[in-house]
Design a protein around this motif. Structure first.
Motif, mmCIF file in Angstrom:
data_model
loop_
_atom_site.group_PDB
_atom_site.id
_atom_site.type_symbol
_atom_site.label_atom_id
_atom_site.label_comp_id
_atom_site.label_asym_id
_atom_site.label_seq_id
_atom_site.Cartn_x
_atom_site.Cartn_y
_atom_site.Cartn_z
ATOM 1 N N ASN A 97 -11.358 7.391 -2.587
ATOM 2 C CA ASN A 97 -13.128 7.708 -1.835
ATOM 3 C C ASN A 97 -12.919 8.220 -0.020
ATOM 4 O O ASN A 97 -14.023 8.234 -0.215
ATOM 5 C CB ASN A 97 -13.512 6.001 -1.801
ATOM 6 C CG ASN A 97 -13.881 5.138 -3.029
ATOM 7 O OD1 ASN A 97 -14.455 5.455 -4.233
ATOM 8 N ND2 ASN A 97 -14.080 4.039 -3.023
ATOM 9 N N GLU A 98 -12.390 8.169 0.041
ATOM 10 C CA GLU A 98 -11.915 9.137 1.597
ATOM 11 C C GLU A 98 -12.264 10.487 0.754
ATOM 12 O O GLU A 98 -12.757 10.823 1.837
ATOM 13 C CB GLU A 98 -10.919 8.746 2.983
ATOM 14 C CG GLU A 98 -10.604 6.951 2.376
ATOM 15 C CD GLU A 98 -9.651 6.502 3.119
ATOM 16 O OE1 GLU A 98 -8.557 7.000 3.391
ATOM 17 O OE2 GLU A 98 -9.961 5.457 3.607
ATOM 18 N N HIS A 105 -5.291 0.435 -3.072
ATOM 19 C CA HIS A 105 -5.417 1.654 -1.738
ATOM 20 C C HIS A 105 -5.553 2.828 -2.326
ATOM 21 O O HIS A 105 -6.190 4.394 -1.738
ATOM 22 C CB HIS A 105 -3.559 1.268 -1.399
ATOM 23 C CG HIS A 105 -3.872 0.265 -0.488
ATOM 24 N ND1 HIS A 105 -3.439 -1.169 -1.061
ATOM 25 C CD2 HIS A 105 -4.612 -0.309 0.327
ATOM 26 C CE1 HIS A 105 -3.754 -2.034 -0.468
ATOM 27 N NE2 HIS A 105 -4.308 -1.536 0.758
ATOM 28 N N ASP A 162 1.271 -0.822 0.342
ATOM 29 C CA ASP A 162 0.253 0.068 -0.086
ATOM 30 C C ASP A 162 1.427 1.754 -0.508
ATOM 31 O O ASP A 162 1.693 1.378 -0.049
ATOM 32 C CB ASP A 162 -1.084 -0.260 1.077
ATOM 33 C CG ASP A 162 -0.011 -0.419 2.596
ATOM 34 O OD1 ASP A 162 0.783 0.496 2.873
ATOM 35 O OD2 ASP A 162 -0.788 -0.073 3.548
ATOM 36 N N LYS A 169 -8.663 3.527 -2.797
ATOM 37 C CA LYS A 169 -9.430 3.906 -1.416
ATOM 38 C C LYS A 169 -9.152 5.497 -1.048
ATOM 39 O O LYS A 169 -9.923 6.097 -0.558
ATOM 40 C CB LYS A 169 -8.825 3.258 -0.054
ATOM 41 C CG LYS A 169 -9.123 3.085 0.809
ATOM 42 C CD LYS A 169 -9.236 2.155 2.105
ATOM 43 C CE LYS A 169 -8.968 2.001 3.496
ATOM 44 N NZ LYS A 169 -8.544 1.348 4.093
#
Length: 376
Positions: free
Chosen positions: A209-210, A203, A179, A206
């Motif tokens: 998305n965060e 990752h 990651d 991710k």
């Protein structure tokens, strides 16, 4: 039971002169139905030049063990397949004994050759004890098995792996998937600078998305009580899911947001554009797309995405390595999911040593051949 003609040290196995006799003792053996068998023998003590006075080695049990090797082999085989309660019930032992046997047999049977021939490794961390403790895993991509487990998740943890691997075997490594952990990246860069670091797209997405969800929460707070604020209700999954997985209602919600909240919809487009950039199969086109994306995100007036643009720019080479090689941390994540299921079996992981033993037992490619009945 008859002693060996010449006693040997129970620790190193070297022949040693007898010292004295010890009282008879019992070893737990396999059971026949509800009948438990015990082996009784009075072992001698020997005087080893290296280890001093020790109990002699016996052929049917490990040193300092109260169980026969056949029994421990069966415990280890069952621990790979069953939960703690089932093993305790089937074998008539308590769960602490199960953990002790697992630690001992893994330490004894762990193959030094597991670190031979490593070329592509995956590195990740895993939380245990409600996330308050961490272990780091090194996975062999080609054999899909865990080859090393260490306590912690910092640079020093991975340094311990390279210490054990040694310089010659480190030179054989070609790629390392991970990651965006700064600690792991630094350790690989320092100890194996020739290795190509590959940052998993999962990752990266991710983080996108965060960032999108952070923008959504900011909009919800700022527009609470307004008509625009009502339109944000139940929008989270419509924004985070892949377009091809949206339900009809979620598709309608996206269309509504496009009209009522340009800020949030811009964040959504940024998230989708970053994902498309990693769909390219040509590294040059992916590089050009990422450069344009970082410029767009930096000037989007969305702080979470401006921050993400710096992260993407900083790790661009590793992201492009994913595009070029197609390698990901999927193998590692799959093993992590298996390990999380193992931790829920409640083997009583009181310390990282016990947790490490269970991981290597079930995910390290270890095989056991207990004395099981054979079909006629």
């Amino acid at each position: 039971m008859h002693a060996q003609r010449k006693p040997r040290c129970g620790v190193c196995g070297r022949p040693a002169p007898g010292y004295d006799a010890s009282p008879g003792r019992l070893w737990r053996h396999l059971a026949l139905g509800q009948t438990i068998f015990w082996l009784h023998y009075a072992p001698r003590r020997v005087h080893c030049r290296e280890h001093g006075v020790r109990v002699e080695r016996v052929a049917w049990a490990a040193h300092d063990s109260s169980f026969t090797r056949a029994f421990e082999e069966l415990v280890a085989w069952q621990a790979q397949r069953l939960d703690k309660s089932s093993i305790c019930r089937l074998l008539g032992i308590n769960w602490r004994t199960v953990g002790t046997i697992i630690e001992r047999i893994v330490e004894e049977r762990l193959s030094p050759g597991r670190l031979e021939g490593l070329q592509i490794i995956g590195v990740d961390e895993l939380g245990w004890k409600a996330g308050h403790k961490y272990v780091s895993l090194v996975v062999d991509h080609l054999r899909s098995r865990v080859v090393w487990v260490g306590e912690g998740k910092n640079e020093e943890t991975l340094d311990a792996f390279f210490d054990e691997l040694g310089e010659e075997r480190t030179k054989e490594l070609t790629h390392a998937t991970m990651d965006l952990s700064a600690a792991f990246s630094k350790a690989v860069g320092n100890r194996a600078p020739h290795v190509r670091k590959v940052f998993d797209r999962f990752h990266v997405q991710k983080l996108a998305n965060e960032a999108l969800d952070t923008v959504r929460r900011q909009e919800v707070r700022e527009q609470a009580g307004s008509q625009e604020g009502k339109a944000l209700k139940q929008s989270r999954w419509a924004l985070l899911k892949n377009p091809w997985n949206l339900t009809v209602r979620q598709g309608e919600k996206l269309s509504e947001l496009k009209k009522t909240n340009q800020t949030l919809y811009r964040a959504y487009l940024l998230k989708e554009s970053l994902a498309r950039g990693m769909d390219y199969v040509q590294p040059k086109r992916a590089s050009e797309h990422l450069d344009k994306w970082c410029q767009w995100a930096s000037h989007s007036r969305l702080a979470p995405f401006a921050k993400l643009a710096k992260t993407v720019q900083r790790h661009k080479d590793g992201i492009l390595a994913y595009v070029e090689t197609g390698l990901s941390n999927g193998v590692v994540e799959g093993i992590n999911n298996k390990i999380r299921a193992l931790s829920r079996r409640a083997y009583g992981f009181r310390n990282p040593k016990a947790f490490r033993a269970m991981i290597l037992l079930c995910c390290g490619g270890m095989e056991f051949t207990p004395p099981l009945p054979v079909a006629a």
